[in-house]
Write a protein that holds these residues in place. Structure first.
Motif, PDB file in Angstrom:
ATOM      1  N   VAL A 125       0.861  -1.178   0.000  1.00 49.40           N
ATOM      2  CA  VAL A 125       0.000   0.000   0.000  1.00 49.40           C
ATOM      3  C   VAL A 125       0.897   1.226   0.000  1.00 49.40           C
ATOM      4  O   VAL A 125       1.835   1.309   0.801  1.00 49.40           O
ATOM      5  CB  VAL A 125      -0.927   0.033   1.229  1.00 49.40           C
ATOM      6  N   VAL A 126       0.635   2.157  -0.902  1.00 59.69           N
ATOM      7  CA  VAL A 126       1.381   3.405  -0.963  1.00 59.69           C
ATOM      8  C   VAL A 126       0.451   4.534  -0.545  1.00 59.69           C
ATOM      9  O   VAL A 126      -0.641   4.693  -1.101  1.00 59.69           O
ATOM     10  CB  VAL A 126       1.931   3.663  -2.378  1.00 59.69           C
ATOM     11  N   GLU A 127       0.877   5.301   0.454  1.00 56.16           N
ATOM     12  CA  GLU A 127       0.145   6.484   0.871  1.00 56.16           C
ATOM     13  C   GLU A 127       0.968   7.705   0.501  1.00 56.16           C
ATOM     14  O   GLU A 127       2.081   7.896   1.003  1.00 56.16           O
ATOM     15  CB  GLU A 127      -0.136   6.472   2.370  1.00 56.16           C
ATOM     16  N   ALA A 128       0.446   8.517  -0.408  1.00 56.99           N
ATOM     17  CA  ALA A 128       1.126   9.728  -0.839  1.00 56.99           C
ATOM     18  C   ALA A 128       0.475  10.926  -0.152  1.00 56.99           C
ATOM     19  O   ALA A 128      -0.739  11.090  -0.201  1.00 56.99           O
ATOM     20  CB  ALA A 128       1.034   9.883  -2.352  1.00 56.99           C
ATOM     21  N   VAL A 129       1.282  11.749   0.476  1.00 59.40           N
ATOM     22  CA  VAL A 129       0.792  12.912   1.211  1.00 59.40           C
ATOM     23  C   VAL A 129       1.304  14.169   0.514  1.00 59.40           C
ATOM     24  O   VAL A 129       2.512  14.294   0.253  1.00 59.40           O
ATOM     25  CB  VAL A 129       1.254  12.878   2.679  1.00 59.40           C
TER      26      VAL A 129
ATOM     27  N   LEU B 254       3.158  -1.051   4.292  1.00 59.23           N
ATOM     28  CA  LEU B 254       2.715   0.291   3.935  1.00 59.23           C
ATOM     29  C   LEU B 254       3.928   1.186   3.768  1.00 59.23           C
ATOM     30  O   LEU B 254       4.816   1.215   4.617  1.00 59.23           O
ATOM     31  CB  LEU B 254       1.795   0.856   5.026  1.00 59.23           C
ATOM     32  N   VAL B 255       3.965   1.908   2.639  1.00 53.44           N
ATOM     33  CA  VAL B 255       5.034   2.876   2.386  1.00 53.44           C
ATOM     34  C   VAL B 255       4.395   4.247   2.288  1.00 53.44           C
ATOM     35  O   VAL B 255       3.425   4.445   1.537  1.00 53.44           O
ATOM     36  CB  VAL B 255       5.807   2.560   1.094  1.00 53.44           C
ATOM     37  N   GLN B 256       4.934   5.194   3.041  1.00 56.02           N
ATOM     38  CA  GLN B 256       4.429   6.562   3.025  1.00 56.02           C
ATOM     39  C   GLN B 256       5.405   7.453   2.264  1.00 56.02           C
ATOM     40  O   GLN B 256       6.618   7.426   2.518  1.00 56.02           O
ATOM     41  CB  GLN B 256       4.245   7.078   4.452  1.00 56.02           C
ATOM     42  N   VAL B 257       4.865   8.232   1.330  1.00 53.78           N
ATOM     43  CA  VAL B 257       5.662   9.144   0.510  1.00 53.78           C
ATOM     44  C   VAL B 257       5.142  10.551   0.728  1.00 53.78           C
ATOM     45  O   VAL B 257       3.932  10.790   0.633  1.00 53.78           O
ATOM     46  CB  VAL B 257       5.579   8.783  -0.987  1.00 53.78           C
TER      47      VAL B 257
ATOM     48  N   LYS C 239      -4.318   1.423  11.764  1.00 52.23           N
ATOM     49  CA  LYS C 239      -4.940   0.486  12.702  1.00 52.23           C
ATOM     50  C   LYS C 239      -4.777  -0.945  12.220  1.00 52.23           C
ATOM     51  O   LYS C 239      -4.451  -1.851  12.995  1.00 52.23           O
ATOM     52  CB  LYS C 239      -6.420   0.818  12.869  1.00 52.23           C
ATOM     53  N   PHE C 240      -5.005  -1.153  10.905  1.00 47.93           N
ATOM     54  CA  PHE C 240      -4.861  -2.493  10.349  1.00 47.93           C
ATOM     55  C   PHE C 240      -3.431  -2.993  10.486  1.00 47.93           C
ATOM     56  O   PHE C 240      -3.179  -4.124  10.898  1.00 47.93           O
ATOM     57  CB  PHE C 240      -5.286  -2.496   8.882  1.00 47.93           C
ATOM     58  N   PHE C 241      -2.458  -2.139  10.165  1.00 44.75           N
ATOM     59  CA  PHE C 241      -1.066  -2.566  10.215  1.00 44.75           C
ATOM     60  C   PHE C 241      -0.591  -2.758  11.657  1.00 44.75           C
ATOM     61  O   PHE C 241       0.192  -3.648  11.943  1.00 44.75           O
ATOM     62  CB  PHE C 241      -0.183  -1.547   9.482  1.00 44.75           C
ATOM     63  N   LYS C 242      -1.067  -1.930  12.560  1.00 44.00           N
ATOM     64  CA  LYS C 242      -0.626  -2.045  13.948  1.00 44.00           C
ATOM     65  C   LYS C 242      -1.149  -3.329  14.582  1.00 44.00           C
ATOM     66  O   LYS C 242      -0.416  -4.049  15.269  1.00 44.00           O
ATOM     67  CB  LYS C 242      -1.097  -0.837  14.754  1.00 44.00           C
ATOM     68  N   THR C 243      -2.412  -3.644  14.361  1.00 41.39           N
ATOM     69  CA  THR C 243      -2.995  -4.829  14.982  1.00 41.39           C
ATOM     70  C   THR C 243      -2.428  -6.114  14.407  1.00 41.39           C
ATOM     71  O   THR C 243      -2.406  -7.140  15.082  1.00 41.39           O
ATOM     72  CB  THR C 243      -4.521  -4.820  14.796  1.00 41.39           C
ATOM     73  N   THR C 244      -1.949  -6.080  13.161  1.00 45.05           N
ATOM     74  CA  THR C 244      -1.380  -7.283  12.559  1.00 45.05           C
ATOM     75  C   THR C 244       0.136  -7.336  12.670  1.00 45.05           C
ATOM     76  O   THR C 244       0.745  -8.340  12.288  1.00 45.05           O
ATOM     77  CB  THR C 244      -1.756  -7.348  11.062  1.00 45.05           C
ATOM     78  N   GLY C 245       0.743  -6.276  13.188  1.00 45.76           N
ATOM     79  CA  GLY C 245       2.187  -6.261  13.347  1.00 45.76           C
ATOM     80  C   GLY C 245       2.951  -6.176  12.052  1.00 45.76           C
ATOM     81  O   GLY C 245       4.108  -6.605  11.981  1.00 45.76           O
ATOM     82  N   LEU C 246       2.348  -5.610  11.007  1.00 39.56           N
ATOM     83  CA  LEU C 246       3.007  -5.529   9.714  1.00 39.56           C
ATOM     84  C   LEU C 246       3.847  -4.257   9.604  1.00 39.56           C
ATOM     85  O   LEU C 246       3.784  -3.375  10.454  1.00 39.56           O
ATOM     86  CB  LEU C 246       1.966  -5.580   8.600  1.00 39.56           C
ATOM     87  N   THR C 247       4.613  -4.158   8.510  1.00 42.11           N
ATOM     88  CA  THR C 247       5.637  -3.131   8.387  1.00 42.11           C
ATOM     89  C   THR C 247       5.076  -1.829   7.836  1.00 42.11           C
ATOM     90  O   THR C 247       4.296  -1.825   6.883  1.00 42.11           O
ATOM     91  CB  THR C 247       6.767  -3.622   7.456  1.00 42.11           C
ATOM     92  N   ILE C 248       5.503  -0.714   8.440  1.00 44.08           N
ATOM     93  CA  ILE C 248       5.230   0.622   7.921  1.00 44.08           C
ATOM     94  C   ILE C 248       6.576   1.301   7.714  1.00 44.08           C
ATOM     95  O   ILE C 248       7.378   1.399   8.648  1.00 44.08           O
ATOM     96  CB  ILE C 248       4.366   1.455   8.883  1.00 44.08           C
ATOM     97  N   THR C 249       6.844   1.756   6.494  1.00 49.06           N
ATOM     98  CA  THR C 249       8.123   2.400   6.203  1.00 49.06           C
ATOM     99  C   THR C 249       7.885   3.769   5.594  1.00 49.06           C
ATOM    100  O   THR C 249       6.822   4.060   5.038  1.00 49.06           O
ATOM    101  CB  THR C 249       8.975   1.555   5.237  1.00 49.06           C
TER     102      THR C 249
END
Length: 480
Positions: free
Chosen positions: A119-123, A190-193, A218-228
Motif C-alpha cells: 500500500v502506498v500512501e502519498a501525502v 505500507l510505504v508513506q511518501v 490500525k490495520f497494520f498495527k494490529t497485525t504487526g506488519l511493516t510501515i516504512t
C-alpha cells in the motif's frame, strides 16, 4: 496497427532514421487539418531511450498532454514537470492560516500493488502556488499517479477503492498461513511518501502519531506488519493550467485531453543485444587514387598492391573482408499508427447531431452533388466539370493567383447522388455520411440559376454560378 521497424548499424544513423520517421508522421497527421500534438513520451515497457507520441486533441481523449505555447514545450503527463509550488505550507503557517487543524492542509492518495502486498500512501499539500498574470495565486492540488507509478512499478492504478480492496483481501486470508506458504510469500507493508513541499516538522509530528493520521495504521498495527517511510521527496502534485513551464519558466502550461494515434520508439540495442542480432558494418568507401597523374583512376586495371581479388576475381581493397570487421548490435526503432483508433478519433472529433464531417483525405468522396427532380442534366454538367478538372467554363481573370490556379485544375473525387429518393432525404443522408462538400441544385437553382455549395465543417453556404462551381469547390477543399 500500421507498424514500421527500422534497423541501422550506428546510433548516428539510427537517430537520423528516427527523425525521418518523425517528420513523415508529422506530415501525415497534418493532412487531416485538425489539431494534433507531437509529445515527448515515456518509453514504458517497450524500452529504449527516446520516444514520441502523436495525439489528436479532443475532450474525450484518455491521455493528458502538457504543452507551452510560448516555448514549444510538449510532453505527456508521465514525463511532464512544472515549476509550480513554492512552499505554500510555510506561507499558510506564517500567515496563521493553518491553526490547530493542520491535517486539513494536506491530502493523501492511496494505491495498492497488483499482488496486494503493498500500500502506498502519498501525502501532498491541499493547495499549491502558481503565478497567474504575475501575481501569486493558489489552486487545488491533485496527486499525480504517474509519479508514484514510476516509483512503484507494481502499483495498480485501475483500482478506484484501494483501501477497501486491500483490507478485504487480507482479512479474507490468514496472515500466518500466507507467511508459511509459497502462495503468498510477501507479507503486506505500507510505504508513506511525502511531497517535497511538506515541512519535515509536520512529517515528524505525523509519524509520531500514525494512528491519528494514517487510515490504514490500525490495520497494520494490529497485525504487526511493516510501515516504512520513503526517503524520496518527489513532486507529487499533478500539473495544472498556468503552472510555470520547466523550459521557459513562464506561467503558460496548458493541460489538454487527447487521444494517442501513433508512437515512435528509438530502441537502440534494447532487443538486439539479448537476441544477439548483429551486423557487420560496411567499411567506409576508399577514395579513388590517381596513380598515373593523368586524372584517371585504376578502375578496370589489374589488381595492384592495394587490392586483392575475391572468389569471383573481383578486385577489392585489402582489409575489406568480413574477417577483419567486427560485428555490432543492430540499432533498432519501432513505430506504429493506430488505423482503427484513428478512424474512431476522427469520427469523435468531427461530428455533430447531423452526422460526420470527414476530412477530405478520409471521406469516401470529397464532393457529393444532389439535385432536385428536373435538374438531372445540369447536375451531370457539374459532375463532369468537377471530375474532369480544368477551369469549369469560367473566364480567367488576369489577377488570379497561383492558389486559384491549383484549385481550378486539381483532381476532385466527386459522386452524383442519382438514387430514386427525395431531395430532403438525400440531404440528410449526405450529412450523416459526412461528405466534406455538398453541391446542391434545389430552390436557389430554380429561382436564381445558382448552385448552393455547403461545407458544414466550416459553417459555410454559398450561392455560386454554374460556371464558377469548379473554382469555388476547389478553394473550399483547400481549406479542409
Amino acid at each position: 496497427m500500421k507498424d514500421l521497424y527500422t534497423f541501422d548499424s550506428t546510433p548516428k544513423d539510427a537517430l537520423q532514421t528516427y527523425e525521418k520517421v518523425r517528420r513523415a508522421y508529422d506530415a501525415f497527421f497534418s493532412k487531416f487539418n485538425i489539431p494534433f500534438i507531437t509529445a515527448e513520451a515515456d518509453s514504458g515497457g517497450i524500452g529504449g531511450d527516446l520516444s514520441h507520441e502523436y495525439h489528436f486533441i479532443t475532450p474525450n481523449g484518455e491521455d493528458t498532454i502538457i504543452s507551452c505555447d510560448l516555448c514549444g514545450y510538449v510532453t505527456n503527463e508521465e514525463l511532464a514537470r512544472s515549476l509550480a509550488g513554492a512552499n505554500v505550507w510555510e506561507i499558510r503557517r506564517k500567515n496563521n492560516k493553518l491553526g490547530p487543524a493542520v491535517h486539513e492542509a494536506y491530502r493523501s492518495w492511496l494505491g495498492v500493488s497488483s499482488d496486494r502486498s503493498l500500500v502506498v500512501e502519498a501525502v501532498f499539500p491541499k493547495d499549491v502556488e502558481m503565478e497567474r498574470n504575475c501575481s501569486l495565486g493558489l489552486r487545488d492540488a491533485e496527486a499525480n499517479p504517474h509519479i508514484l507509478k514510476s516509483m512503484f512499478p507494481n502499483l495498480d492504478l485501475r483500482i478506484e477503492r484501494p483501501m477497501k480492496i486491500f483490507t478485504d483481501y487480507w482479512t479474507s486470508i490468514s496472515l500466518d498461513t500466507a507467511a508459511s506458504t509459497k502462495a503468498q510469500p510477501t507479507l503486506p507493508h505500507l510505504v508513506q511518501v511525502y511531497d517535497y513541499r511538506i515541512p519535515q516538522s509536520f512529517i515528524n509530528d505525523r509519524l509520531s502519531s500514525r494512528k491519528k493520521w494514517s487510515p490504514l495504521y490500525k490495520f497494520f498495527k494490529t497485525t504487526g506488519l511493516t510501515i516504512t517511510l520513503s526517503h524520496a521527496s518527489p513532486d507529487l502534485v499533478r500539473i495544472g493550467n498556468h503552472d510555470p513551464c520547466p523550459k521557459c519558466a513562464k506561467p503558460s502550461l496548458r493541460v489538454q485531453r487527447a487521444i494517442e494515434l501513433g508512437h515512435t520508439f528509438y530502441l537502440g540495442t534494447r532487443y538486439s543485444t539479448p537476441l544477439n542480432a548483429t551486423i557487420t558494418p560496411k567499411p567506409p568507401p576508399k577514395p579513388s587514387t590517381d596513380h598515373d597523374g593523368d586524372g584517371s583512376t585504376n578502375a578496370g586495371r589489374p589488381p595492384g598492391p592495394e587490392t586483392t581479388t575475391n572468389n569471383n576475381n573481383i578486385p577489392q581493397p585489402r582489409g575489406s573482408g568480413s574477417s577483419s570487421s567486427s560485428s555490432v548490435p543492430l540499432q533498432m526503432g519501432c513505430h506504429g499508427i493506430g488505423i482503427s483508433r484513428m478512424i474512431a478519433a476522427l469520427a469523435d472529433a468531427l461530428s455533430d447531431s447531423k452526422g460526420l464531417m470527414w476530412p477530405r483525405i478520409v471521406a469516401p468522396f470529397e464532393v457529393v452533388i444532389i439535385a432536385n427532380k428536373g435538374y438531372e442534366r445540369e447536375a451531370a454538367r457539374v459532375y463532369d466539370s468537377l471530375r474532369r478538372g480544368g477551369g469549369g467554363g469560367g473566364e480567367r481573370k488576369a489577377d488570379d493567383d497561383d492558389d486559384d490556379d491549383a484549385a481550378a485544375t486539381a483532381a476532385i473525387d466527386v459522386v452524383l447522388d442519382d438514387r430514386d429518393k427525395t431531395f430532403a432525404w438525400k440531404l440528410k443522408d449526405a450529412d450523416l455520411i459526412g461528405y466534406p462538400v455538398k453541391v446542391l441544385l434545389g430552390s436557389t437553382f430554380k429561382e436564381q440559376g445558382k448552385c448552393e455549395v455547403a461545407v458544414r465543417r466550416l459553417g459555410r453556404r454559398e450561392s455560386v454560378r454554374l460556371e464558377d462551381v469548379r473554382r469555388n469547390v476547389g478553394q473550399l477543399l483547400a481549406e479542409l
